[in-house]
Design an enzyme around this catalytic site. Structure first.
Site, short mmCIF file in Angstrom:
data_model
loop_
_atom_site.label_atom_id
_atom_site.label_comp_id
_atom_site.label_asym_id
_atom_site.label_seq_id
_atom_site.Cartn_x
_atom_site.Cartn_y
_atom_site.Cartn_z
N PHE A 1 0.90 -1.10 0.08
CA PHE A 1 -0.15 -0.21 0.05
C PHE A 1 0.65 1.12 0.10
O PHE A 1 1.63 1.33 1.20
CB PHE A 1 -0.88 0.10 1.20
CG PHE A 1 -1.93 1.31 1.13
CD1 PHE A 1 -3.04 1.08 0.39
CD2 PHE A 1 -1.48 2.29 1.68
CE1 PHE A 1 -3.83 2.30 0.29
CE2 PHE A 1 -2.20 3.74 1.48
CZ PHE A 1 -3.48 3.45 0.87
N LYS B 1 2.34 11.06 6.87
CA LYS B 1 1.51 10.68 8.41
C LYS B 1 2.03 11.36 9.57
O LYS B 1 1.60 12.57 9.83
CB LYS B 1 1.47 9.08 8.72
CG LYS B 1 0.55 8.65 7.36
CD LYS B 1 -0.01 7.26 7.74
CE LYS B 1 -1.07 7.01 6.73
NZ LYS B 1 -0.91 5.85 5.86
N ASP C 1 9.40 2.88 2.01
CA ASP C 1 8.22 3.66 2.43
C ASP C 1 7.89 3.42 3.96
O ASP C 1 7.30 2.68 4.12
CB ASP C 1 6.98 2.94 1.57
CG ASP C 1 5.71 4.07 1.87
OD1 ASP C 1 5.64 4.80 2.87
OD2 ASP C 1 4.66 3.91 1.00
C1 PLP Z 1 -1.09 6.02 4.57
C2 PLP Z 1 0.16 5.41 3.33
C3 PLP Z 1 0.53 6.22 2.28
C4 PLP Z 1 -0.42 7.08 1.63
O1 PLP Z 1 -0.45 8.19 2.31
P1 PLP Z 1 -1.53 9.37 1.96
O2 PLP Z 1 -1.13 10.65 3.11
O3 PLP Z 1 -2.89 8.81 2.73
O4 PLP Z 1 -1.65 9.86 0.59
C5 PLP Z 1 1.74 5.71 1.39
N1 PLP Z 1 2.23 4.65 2.00
C6 PLP Z 1 1.92 4.13 3.33
C7 PLP Z 1 2.94 3.01 3.83
C8 PLP Z 1 0.92 4.38 4.07
O5 PLP Z 1 0.83 3.73 5.18
#
Ligand code: PLP
Length: 401
Positions: free
Chosen positions: A141, A255, A226
């Site tokens: 994700f 985040k 990520d």
């Molecule tokens: C939440 C998340 C995203 C996307 O972040 P948004 O601020 O919702 O666009 C990308 N990668 C990971 C691992 C995430 O948990």
């Protein structure tokens, strides 16, 4: 109709149904607790998917935001502002890197990482134009843009959004042989979550991240981690990669970087990588704005003390010990995770993850289900041990019912 039902009916009538929220309408929040429109209190065991690592309305972060609100909030990057350099310097230092490219949301930071890796591939590695490939993992994700869903393996996230962006190769998460076989001379990056949050808090097999690091270094491929959800204290370290002694070429952050106040994301890397950009080649009107920088600077200062990482490690040990006691019985099939972060697979016989979440809500605990019968537990790192124990007590209660 109750205030809650009225608010939900109105939201359903006037907003796209791209989410299915629990039937609670939050009116205020403080620390690890939220209060709904009818005055009921709930323990937040989700923390905005790690966006609220420091709790709701953390005093230091609110003070930093308020002070900045009284000075300057937005300039665009057409001009310099006096919080920018400090933010970039401090964040780069926290990451042990040299340069920062600030954006707003996580998805934008992932897009930035993809663009950066491709440009690095053409300009530095010498990949023929248009041939760059990025390897990603199954069940990843990374966000919701058209390019990012192009390499998702989740049908809900992907279906009906084509045509898809080419240039991505998907390998099974945790399988080093498959990764090695997928790499070619045109591979510019491996983009992965060091722990897959949305997939159900999947921790890769021991040695996997270190293996990815070694393999990417040998083949002149960028390792892009990520850490949007796993980073900034959640796992008991600043970065989840640290658990395997791994330093990637690029961190993707978001985040918690915004302290639960404003959206702040960033790509953090070396000068050799982020140095590929020239003016006009990438950007964002809001990226690196003064308010975002002021809040994120305070986040970085808080992380530099190490106290939040330590809390996450200690409370995380306690959480996993307590959840471990639940496994082996009929109710809980498996528990995964690291630090103050857990994916709990509930036996489908007890209900769907959604049903378990609703029962927890009725007991005053808010969590989120993910994929079938898994619930995700990720309270703010500022939660007290007593509150955490109370939340676990409610989980035991739901499982016993
Ligand atoms: C939440 C998340 C995203 C996307 O972040 P948004 O601020 O919702 O666009 C990308 N990668 C990971 C691992 C995430 O948990």
């Amino acid at each position: 109709m109750s205030t809650t039902d009225t608010a939900i009916a109105s939201a359903e009538a006037h907003s796209a149904h791209n989410y299915h929220p629990l039937p609670v309408v939050v009116a205020s929040a403080d620390g690890a607790w939220m209060t709904d429109v009818e005055g009921r209190r709930y323990l937040d065991m989700l923390a905005g998917y790690s966006a609220l690592n420091f709790g709701h309305r953390n005093r230091r972060l609110i003070d930093a935001a308020k002070a900045q609100l009284e000075r300057v909030t937005l300039t665009s990057r057409a001009f310099h502002h006096d919080r920018f350099a400090e933010f970039c310097t401090q964040l780069a230092e926290l990451c042990g890197m040299e340069m920062v490219l600030p954006m707003n949301t996580g998805a934008e930071a992932v897009e930035t990482a993809v663009k950066t890796a491709r440009k690095w591939g053409y300009r530095v590695k010498g990949v023929p134009d248009g041939m760059a490939k990025i390897i990603v993992a199954t069940d990843n994700f990374h966000g919701r843009t058209t390019t990012i869903v192009s390499f998702s393996t989740d049908h809900e996230a992907r279906d009906d959004f084509g045509p898809y962006t080419p240039g991505f190769e998907i390998v099974p998460y945790g399988d080093l042989t498959a990764l090695s076989e997928a790499m070619t001379e045109n591979t510019v990056a491996v983009l992965m979550e060091p722990i897959q949050g949305e997939a159900g808090v999947l921790v890769p097999p021991p040695g996997y991240l270190a293996g990815v690091r070694e393999m990417t270094r040998e083949r002149n491929v960028l390792f892009v981690a990520d850490e949007i959800q796993s980073g900034l204290g959640r796992t008991g370290r600043t970065f989840a990669c640290e658990h395997e002694g791994v330093v990637p070429d690029m961190y993707v952050l978001g985040k918690a970087l915004g302290g639960g106040v404003v959206p702040v994301s960033a790509v953090v890397s070396s000068a050799a990588v982020l140095g590929v950009y020239r003016p006009g080649e990438h950007g964002s009107t809001f990226g690196g704005n003064p308010l975002a920088c002021a809040v994120a600077l305070e986040v970085v200062a808080m992380l530099r003390t190490g106290e939040f990482q330590q809390r996450a490690a200690e409370l995380g040990d306690h959480l996993h010990h307590e959840l471990g006691l639940l496994t082996g019985g009929d109710a809980v099939r498996a528990v995964r995770g690291r630090g103050l972060w857990a994916g709990v697979d509930i036996s489908p016989a007890l209900g769907t993850g959604r049903e378990i979440s609703e029962k927890l809500m009725d007991r005053g605990v808010l969590v989120k289900d993910t994929h079938g019968s898994t619930i995700r537990i990720a309270p703010p790192l500022v939660i007290s041990k007593e509150d955490l124990d109370w939340g676990l007590e409610q989980l035991r209660g739901v499982l016993a019912d």
